[in-house]
Design a protein around this motif. Structure first.
Motif, PDB file in Angstrom:
ATOM      1  N   PHE A   1       0.834  -1.201   0.000  1.00  0.00           N
ATOM      2  CA  PHE A   1       0.000   0.000   0.000  1.00  0.00           C
ATOM      3  C   PHE A   1       0.871   1.254   0.000  1.00  0.00           C
ATOM      4  N   LEU A   2       1.866   1.297   0.885  1.00  0.00           N
ATOM      5  CA  LEU A   2       2.737   2.469   0.974  1.00  0.00           C
ATOM      6  C   LEU A   2       3.517   2.686  -0.317  1.00  0.00           C
ATOM      7  N   GLN A   3       3.861   1.603  -1.003  1.00  0.00           N
ATOM      8  CA  GLN A   3       4.633   1.700  -2.237  1.00  0.00           C
ATOM      9  C   GLN A   3       3.771   2.073  -3.433  1.00  0.00           C
ATOM     10  N   GLU A   4       2.591   1.480  -3.550  1.00  0.00           N
ATOM     11  CA  GLU A   4       1.798   1.603  -4.780  1.00  0.00           C
ATOM     12  C   GLU A   4       0.854   2.795  -4.803  1.00  0.00           C
ATOM     13  N   VAL A   5       0.368   3.242  -3.653  1.00  0.00           N
ATOM     14  CA  VAL A   5      -0.610   4.334  -3.662  1.00  0.00           C
ATOM     15  C   VAL A   5       0.084   5.642  -4.034  1.00  0.00           C
ATOM     16  N   ASP A   6      -0.448   6.298  -5.045  1.00  0.00           N
ATOM     17  CA  ASP A   6       0.109   7.554  -5.548  1.00  0.00           C
ATOM     18  C   ASP A   6      -0.573   8.715  -4.835  1.00  0.00           C
ATOM     19  N   ALA A   7       0.009   9.146  -3.730  1.00  0.00           N
ATOM     20  CA  ALA A   7      -0.560  10.245  -2.951  1.00  0.00           C
ATOM     21  C   ALA A   7       0.567  10.993  -2.262  1.00  0.00           C
ATOM     22  N   ALA A   8       0.278  12.219  -1.868  1.00  0.00           N
ATOM     23  CA  ALA A   8       1.292  13.025  -1.184  1.00  0.00           C
ATOM     24  C   ALA A   8       1.653  12.443   0.170  1.00  0.00           C
ATOM     25  N   ALA A   9       0.685  11.792   0.833  1.00  0.00           N
ATOM     26  CA  ALA A   9       0.930  11.178   2.140  1.00  0.00           C
ATOM     27  C   ALA A   9       0.212   9.844   2.204  1.00  0.00           C
ATOM     28  N   VAL A  10       0.924   8.792   2.557  1.00  0.00           N
ATOM     29  CA  VAL A  10       0.322   7.466   2.701  1.00  0.00           C
ATOM     30  C   VAL A  10       0.628   6.969   4.115  1.00  0.00           C
ATOM     31  N   TYR A  11      -0.375   6.386   4.759  1.00  0.00           N
ATOM     32  CA  TYR A  11      -0.300   6.025   6.169  1.00  0.00           C
ATOM     33  C   TYR A  11      -0.513   4.539   6.379  1.00  0.00           C
ATOM     34  N   HIS A  12       0.208   3.984   7.332  1.00  0.00           N
ATOM     35  CA  HIS A  12      -0.046   2.635   7.839  1.00  0.00           C
ATOM     36  C   HIS A  12      -0.391   2.766   9.320  1.00  0.00           C
ATOM     37  N   ASN A  13      -1.605   2.390   9.660  1.00  0.00           N
ATOM     38  CA  ASN A  13      -2.067   2.384  11.053  1.00  0.00           C
ATOM     39  C   ASN A  13      -1.982   3.757  11.720  1.00  0.00           C
TER      40      ASN A  13
ATOM     41  N   PRO B   1       2.592  18.552   2.757  1.00  0.00           N
ATOM     42  CA  PRO B   1       2.543  19.817   3.508  1.00  0.00           C
ATOM     43  C   PRO B   1       3.735  20.693   3.151  1.00  0.00           C
ATOM     44  N   MET B   2       3.444  21.936   2.794  1.00  0.00           N
ATOM     45  CA  MET B   2       4.473  22.842   2.288  1.00  0.00           C
ATOM     46  C   MET B   2       4.919  23.799   3.379  1.00  0.00           C
TER      47      MET B   2
ATOM     48  N   SER C   1      -4.121   7.892  11.440  1.00  0.00           N
ATOM     49  CA  SER C   1      -5.170   8.692  10.822  1.00  0.00           C
ATOM     50  C   SER C   1      -4.622   9.645   9.765  1.00  0.00           C
ATOM     51  N   THR C   2      -5.392   9.847   8.706  1.00  0.00           N
ATOM     52  CA  THR C   2      -5.011  10.814   7.665  1.00  0.00           C
ATOM     53  C   THR C   2      -5.024  12.247   8.182  1.00  0.00           C
ATOM     54  N   ARG C   3      -5.586  12.470   9.370  1.00  0.00           N
ATOM     55  CA  ARG C   3      -5.644  13.826   9.910  1.00  0.00           C
ATOM     56  C   ARG C   3      -4.273  14.394  10.240  1.00  0.00           C
ATOM     57  N   PHE C   4      -3.220  13.564  10.167  1.00  0.00           N
ATOM     58  CA  PHE C   4      -1.881  14.055  10.469  1.00  0.00           C
ATOM     59  C   PHE C   4      -1.218  14.754   9.286  1.00  0.00           C
ATOM     60  N   THR C   5      -1.843  14.765   8.114  1.00  0.00           N
ATOM     61  CA  THR C   5      -1.246  15.471   6.975  1.00  0.00           C
ATOM     62  C   THR C   5      -1.418  16.964   7.205  1.00  0.00           C
ATOM     63  N   ASP C   6      -0.437  17.542   7.855  1.00  0.00           N
ATOM     64  CA  ASP C   6      -0.572  18.902   8.357  1.00  0.00           C
ATOM     65  C   ASP C   6       0.818  19.427   8.694  1.00  0.00           C
ATOM     66  N   GLY C   7       1.052  20.686   8.369  1.00  0.00           N
ATOM     67  CA  GLY C   7       2.374  21.254   8.611  1.00  0.00           C
ATOM     68  C   GLY C   7       2.799  21.216  10.066  1.00  0.00           C
TER      69      GLY C   7
ATOM     70  N   ILE D   1       1.744  26.378   4.108  1.00  0.00           N
ATOM     71  CA  ILE D   1       1.137  27.220   3.085  1.00  0.00           C
ATOM     72  C   ILE D   1       0.045  26.464   2.339  1.00  0.00           C
ATOM     73  N   GLY D   2       0.029  25.162   2.480  1.00  0.00           N
ATOM     74  CA  GLY D   2      -0.942  24.310   1.812  1.00  0.00           C
ATOM     75  C   GLY D   2      -0.383  22.906   1.720  1.00  0.00           C
ATOM     76  N   ILE D   3      -1.184  21.996   1.181  1.00  0.00           N
ATOM     77  CA  ILE D   3      -0.756  20.623   0.970  1.00  0.00           C
ATOM     78  C   ILE D   3      -0.746  20.377  -0.529  1.00  0.00           C
ATOM     79  N   SER D   4       0.438  20.281  -1.089  1.00  0.00           N
ATOM     80  CA  SER D   4       0.581  20.129  -2.531  1.00  0.00           C
ATOM     81  C   SER D   4       0.307  18.687  -2.934  1.00  0.00           C
ATOM     82  N   THR D   5      -0.543  18.511  -3.940  1.00  0.00           N
ATOM     83  CA  THR D   5      -0.824  17.179  -4.467  1.00  0.00           C
ATOM     84  C   THR D   5      -0.206  16.984  -5.847  1.00  0.00           C
TER      85      THR D   5
END
Length: 424
Positions: free
Chosen positions: A362-374, A403-404, A376-382, A391-395
């Motif tokens: 999952f961590l290798q194949e998913v094409d995203a700015a942030a990929v998580y194992h176990n 997170p920029m 929450s996605t709520r941690f994608t934050d500066g 300044i934002g989260i670049s995708t």
């Protein structure tokens, strides 16, 4: 000169971008200590003037309610003494971070004696177009000024009273520092034309950063002639694998959705392995329902939880920013990966599993700015990444991704020192 050109040249957008452009060289030369002093004064001023800022924000909240803005969006718009204190703390965290300007990225000497050094430099003048969150005004100002960039802000009309008062407070603080006030500009024109003008200000703006919903971002990306750093919409997924620990999966999924549903890193779709779903989906669904989340599921999810509403095709591609959650039951990790490829926005994706091979895949194949194992996605934050305010989260994949923080607001240049070399 045509009337249209005269109107454009006389517009607020052009006037303020011109002032920012004139201030940029002076700002770019300032020492770290001078920039930090300005940020600290800005932080102190925000806390000292919190009552006037909250009063201005109340005007926006009242207007928003009259205009029928949802409660989740009103939450994004709302300011309190605590939130203003958090904004001030964000500025102080930026002060504590290393100044990237002048950092040597590479240094080498050529056989002909040329000494070449690559160093970080400001981008110049950054234009930021954003929607309801007035904290962006402070975050953007702090990050840009620390990196020697002048900034032109164009916030949404829903936060205009808040943004005006915040910038007035910041300008008053800057008046007593070496940072020129003109390096921070707020466009107050709420019309669509002010955005359209910013998209074409080549020569005044060096880069545009849009922050907001999909329609705003796509308008900027598709129509700007100024270079754009794309911050994407967040259709984020959590995939619960068959081997997932139930208590962990429940905690992560609930946090990803209900901790703050109005933000871009909140989960919009929960993917559940069929074996896990047979054992646990009814109790998972009950936990969400108890927290006032409307559930929309595929046929298999609705078989297990008949009270769930039917998910339509468009739901899988919708960023709700609200207490609404899609649920799909999948037969294998391959099906989860395919769903994310088809419907994700390359923002933040999570797998909950005890299977190390599935986690690595999952961590290798998913094409995203942030990929998580176990987690929450709520941690994608500066803040959570230790970057200070963001300044934002670049995708996108060019220049910056995820997170920029401060380095993402820089470019570089080569400084070459010789002793008379010429090229033959």
């Amino acid at each position: 000169m045509s009337m249209l050109k005269q109107e454009t040249e006389a517009s607020e957008v052009v006037a303020k971008a011109s002032l920012a452009r004139q201030a940029a060289p002076r700002l770019g030369w300032l020492a770290t200590e001078q920039k930090n002093e300005a940020l600290l004064r800005m932080a102190d001023a925000l806390e000292a003037e919190y009552e006037s800022i909250v009063a201005a924000n109340a005007e926006d909240i009242s207007r928003g309610r009259k205009n029928g803005i949802s409660e989740s969006l009103l939450d994004r718009l709302s300011l309190s003494r605590e939130r203003i204190a958090a904004m001030a703390e964000g500025l102080r965290q930026i002060v504590a971070l290393p100044d990237p300007i002048g950092e040597t990225l590479a240094e080498f000497e050529r056989p002909n004696g040329l000494k070449i050094r690559q160093v970080r430099v400001p981008l110049g003048v950054v234009g930021i177009i954003y929607e309801a969150r007035p904290n962006v005004t402070v975050d953007a100002a702090g990050l840009c000024l620390k990196t020697g960039n002048a900034v032109v802000l164009r916030g949404g009309s829903s936060a205009i009273s808040s943004n005006k008062r915040i910038v007035e407070v910041l300008h008053e603080a800057l008046r007593r520092t070496e940072v020129p006030q003109d390096a921070l500009q707020l466009v107050q024109d709420p019309s669509r034309s002010s955005v359209d003008q910013m998209l074409k200000l080549n020569g005044l703006l060096d880069v545009l950063i849009p922050r907001g919903g999909a329609s705003l971002i796509q308008n900027v990306v598709m129509n700007a002639t100024v270079p754009v750093i794309e911050t994407g919409a967040g259709i984020c997924h959590t995939y619960i694998d068959d081997s997932a620990d139930y208590e962990m999966a429940l905690a992560i999924a609930l946090n990803a959705k209900v901790q703050r549903p109005s933000v871009c890193n909140a989960m919009e779709t929960l993917l559940v392995h069929e074996q896990f779903a047979e054992r646990h989906l009814p109790s998972l669904a009950q936990a969400f329902t108890e927290r006032n989340v409307e559930l929309r599921g595929d046929d298999e999810a609705r078989r297990l939880v008949p009270s769930m509403n039917k998910a339509e095709a468009a739901d899988w591609d919708t960023e709700y920013n609200d207490y609404i959650l899609n649920i799909r039951v999948v037969s294998h990790i391959d099906e989860a990966l395919e769903h994310i490829r088809r419907h994700g926005t390359k923002h933040s994706e999570c797998i909950v599993t005890e299977n190390a091979d599935h986690a690595e895949r999952f961590l290798q194949e998913v094409d995203a700015a942030a990929v998580y194992h176990n987690a929450s996605t709520r941690f994608t934050d500066g803040f959570e990444f230790g970057f200070g305010a963001e300044i934002g989260i670049s995708t996108q994949k060019l220049h910056a991704r995820g997170p920029m923080g401060l380095p993402a607001l820089t470019s570089s240049k080569y400084r070459i020192v010789g002793n008379g070399q010429i090229r033959g």
